[in-house]
Design an enzyme around this catalytic site. Structure first.
Site, PDB file in Angstrom:
ATOM      1  N   LYS A  24       2.236  -2.838   6.335  1.00 26.83           N
ATOM      2  CA  LYS A  24       2.589  -2.748   4.910  1.00 26.83           C
ATOM      3  C   LYS A  24       4.075  -2.389   4.743  1.00 26.83           C
ATOM      4  CE  LYS A  24      -1.393  -3.926   3.117  1.00 26.83           C
ATOM      5  NZ  LYS A  24      -1.550  -5.212   2.418  1.00 26.83           N
ATOM      6  N   SER A  74       0.855  -1.204   0.000  1.00 31.90           N
ATOM      7  CA  SER A  74       0.000   0.000   0.000  1.00 31.90           C
ATOM      8  C   SER A  74       0.881   1.241   0.000  1.00 31.90           C
ATOM      9  CB  SER A  74      -0.870  -0.002   1.246  1.00 31.90           C
ATOM     10  OG  SER A  74      -1.475   1.265   1.447  1.00 31.90           O
ATOM     11  N   TYR A  91      -1.843  -0.385  10.317  1.00 29.26           N
ATOM     12  CA  TYR A  91      -1.931  -0.818   8.908  1.00 29.26           C
ATOM     13  C   TYR A  91      -0.655  -0.433   8.157  1.00 29.26           C
ATOM     14  CZ  TYR A  91      -3.729  -1.262   4.126  1.00 29.26           C
ATOM     15  OH  TYR A  91      -3.909  -1.604   2.804  1.00 29.26           O
TER      16      TYR A  91
HETATM   17  P1  NDP Z   1     -11.249  -6.117   0.593  1.00 32.08           P
HETATM   18  O1  NDP Z   1     -11.505  -5.997   2.050  1.00 32.08           O
HETATM   19  O2  NDP Z   1     -12.244  -5.586  -0.358  1.00 32.08           O
HETATM   20  O3  NDP Z   1     -10.890  -7.618   0.217  1.00 32.08           O
HETATM   21  C1  NDP Z   1      -9.937  -8.321   0.981  1.00 32.08           C
HETATM   22  C2  NDP Z   1      -9.974  -9.773   0.630  1.00 32.08           C
HETATM   23  O4  NDP Z   1      -9.060 -10.445   1.501  1.00 32.08           O
HETATM   24  C3  NDP Z   1     -11.351 -10.377   0.843  1.00 32.08           C
HETATM   25  O5  NDP Z   1     -11.639 -11.287  -0.176  1.00 32.08           O
HETATM   26  C4  NDP Z   1     -11.192 -11.071   2.186  1.00 32.08           C
HETATM   27  O6  NDP Z   1     -12.005 -12.216   2.360  1.00 32.08           O
HETATM   28  C5  NDP Z   1      -9.741 -11.511   2.132  1.00 32.08           C
HETATM   29  N1  NDP Z   1      -9.249 -11.769   3.481  1.00 32.08           N
HETATM   30  C6  NDP Z   1      -9.159 -10.909   4.518  1.00 32.08           C
HETATM   31  N2  NDP Z   1      -8.742 -11.538   5.611  1.00 32.08           N
HETATM   32  C7  NDP Z   1      -8.564 -12.836   5.269  1.00 32.08           C
HETATM   33  C8  NDP Z   1      -8.163 -13.985   5.968  1.00 32.08           C
HETATM   34  N3  NDP Z   1      -7.863 -13.949   7.268  1.00 32.08           N
HETATM   35  N4  NDP Z   1      -8.095 -15.157   5.298  1.00 32.08           N
HETATM   36  C9  NDP Z   1      -8.397 -15.224   3.996  1.00 32.08           C
HETATM   37  N5  NDP Z   1      -8.805 -14.165   3.272  1.00 32.08           N
HETATM   38  C10 NDP Z   1      -8.880 -12.983   3.903  1.00 32.08           C
HETATM   39  O7  NDP Z   1      -9.855  -5.358   0.370  1.00 32.08           O
HETATM   40  P2  NDP Z   1      -9.152  -4.846  -0.968  1.00 32.08           P
HETATM   41  O8  NDP Z   1      -9.534  -5.676  -2.107  1.00 32.08           O
HETATM   42  O9  NDP Z   1      -9.321  -3.384  -1.025  1.00 32.08           O
HETATM   43  O10 NDP Z   1      -7.631  -5.097  -0.557  1.00 32.08           O
HETATM   44  C11 NDP Z   1      -6.818  -6.056  -1.205  1.00 32.08           C
HETATM   45  C12 NDP Z   1      -5.380  -5.733  -0.913  1.00 32.08           C
HETATM   46  O11 NDP Z   1      -5.069  -4.423  -1.382  1.00 32.08           O
HETATM   47  C13 NDP Z   1      -5.030  -5.733   0.575  1.00 32.08           C
HETATM   48  O12 NDP Z   1      -3.741  -6.255   0.739  1.00 32.08           O
HETATM   49  C14 NDP Z   1      -5.044  -4.263   0.919  1.00 32.08           C
HETATM   50  O13 NDP Z   1      -4.275  -3.992   2.059  1.00 32.08           O
HETATM   51  C15 NDP Z   1      -4.481  -3.672  -0.337  1.00 32.08           C
HETATM   52  N6  NDP Z   1      -4.765  -2.260  -0.559  1.00 32.08           N
HETATM   53  C16 NDP Z   1      -6.057  -1.817  -0.636  1.00 32.08           C
HETATM   54  C17 NDP Z   1      -6.313  -0.481  -0.857  1.00 32.08           C
HETATM   55  C18 NDP Z   1      -7.698   0.060  -0.949  1.00 32.08           C
HETATM   56  O14 NDP Z   1      -7.860   1.300  -0.877  1.00 32.08           O
HETATM   57  N7  NDP Z   1      -8.719  -0.744  -1.145  1.00 32.08           N
HETATM   58  C19 NDP Z   1      -5.213   0.494  -1.013  1.00 32.08           C
HETATM   59  C20 NDP Z   1      -3.899  -0.092  -0.935  1.00 32.08           C
HETATM   60  C21 NDP Z   1      -3.696  -1.413  -0.714  1.00 32.08           C
HETATM   61  P3  NDP Z   1     -13.596 -12.181   2.514  1.00 32.08           P
HETATM   62  O15 NDP Z   1     -14.057 -10.763   2.324  1.00 32.08           O
HETATM   63  O16 NDP Z   1     -14.047 -13.086   1.442  1.00 32.08           O
HETATM   64  O17 NDP Z   1     -13.891 -12.652   3.887  1.00 32.08           O
END
Ligand code: NDP
Length: 244
Positions: A153, A136, A149
């Site tokens: 990262k 991030s 957070y």
């Molecule tokens: P979301 O919360 O929309 O999606 C996260 C995904 O990770 C979901 O599918 C969730 O599963 C899964 N997940 C979370 N915890 C677990 C766990 N313990 N075991 C298995 N799966 C897990 O987040 P984003 O898509 O936005 O984020 C994706 C990546 O991008 C992350 O690494 C985030 O830190 C990074 N990021 C995001 C930004 C943003 O603004 N959105 C900016 C910069 C980086 P489920 O929901 O199915 O339970």
């Protein structure tokens, strides 16, 4: 530039929704045999209903021993995307030890755990694999309420560099992407408030947030042979936020 993952097996974590789901779908479209790991079964069911040839595995990657076993049982992979993470934002003075432990466990420890299992198999099978860690912009700049957070990262960036150093001699490349705000469920939780959003937008030279497709494009490039000499980078996908 045509990128193909025909004949490649790729593991994507956190692929139930948001950025991970987008990455899994684009990899599938590029010909990869995708295994999508995520926590919530209903998200995986909807992914599988839309793309029946994407294999889905429900797993809490925070469970260290179970994750090691499940990932081991999945066999070898040519590429891995460590995308699963949680964001529980708290003001610095209210940061709690349980939130710290939970976020470090999922955002950092699970990445090391899964990558060890996958990388060992790549080495065994002499696969010149590629790994992308989804970091991030918060790893590099102070953002309000992002103490834990951002720390996870920043740790992930460091893990990326060390993995690149130690796995490079086996022909395995490891890189990170560092996106700005993307309006997924995670993004909406922190950035739906227009006052916060506008303050962030004013620091992004392109004056907009990113799209899931802009992250998946970069991830597919870094995983592909087109990035064959790129190892250990942290690529901002941030409209210039970190440069400004
Ligand atoms: P979301 O919360 O929309 O999606 C996260 C995904 O990770 C979901 O599918 C969730 O599963 C899964 N997940 C979370 N915890 C677990 C766990 N313990 N075991 C298995 N799966 C897990 O987040 P984003 O898509 O936005 O984020 C994706 C990546 O991008 C992350 O690494 C985030 O830190 C990074 N990021 C995001 C930004 C943003 O603004 N959105 C900016 C910069 C980086 P489920 O929901 O199915 O339970």
């Amino acid at each position: 530039m045509k990128i193909s993952f025909e004949g490649k097996r790729v593991l994507v974590t956190g692929a139930g929704q948001g950025i991970g789901r987008g990455i899994a779908i684009e990899l599938w479209k590029a010909g990869a045999k995708v295994v999508a790991v995520s926590r919530t079964q209903s998200h995986l069911d909807s992914l599988h209903a839309q793309y029946p040839s994407i294999d889905v595995v429900a797993l809490d990657v925070g469970d260290y021993d179970k994750t090691r076993q499940v990932i081991d049982d999945l066999g070898h992979f040519d590429a891995l995307v460590n995308n699963a993470a949680i964001a529980n934002c708290q003001p610095f003075l209210e940061c709690s030890p349980d939130v710290f432990d939970r976020m470090v466990n999922i955002n950092v420890k699970s990445v090391i755990n899964i990558s060890q299992v996958v990388a060992r198999k790549m080495i065994e099978k002499k696969i010149a694999g590629a790994i992308v860690n989804v970091s991030s912009q918060a790893s590099k700049k102070a953002l309000k309420n992002h103490t834990i957070y951002g720390a996870t990262k920043a740790a992930l960036d460091s893990v990326t560099r060390t993995m690149a150093l130690e796995l490079g001699p086996y022909g395995i490349r490891v890189n990170a992407v560092n996106p700005t705000v993307i309006m997924t469920e995670m993004g909406k939780t922190e950035w739906s408030d227009p006052i916060k959003a506008n303050a962030m937008l004013s620091r992004i030279p392109l004056d907009r947030f990113g799209e899931v497709s802009e992250v998946s494009d970069a991830v597919l490039y870094l995983l592909s042979d087109k990035a064959s000499m790129i190892n250990g980078v942290e690529l901002p996908i941030d409209g210039g936020f970190l440069a400004a």
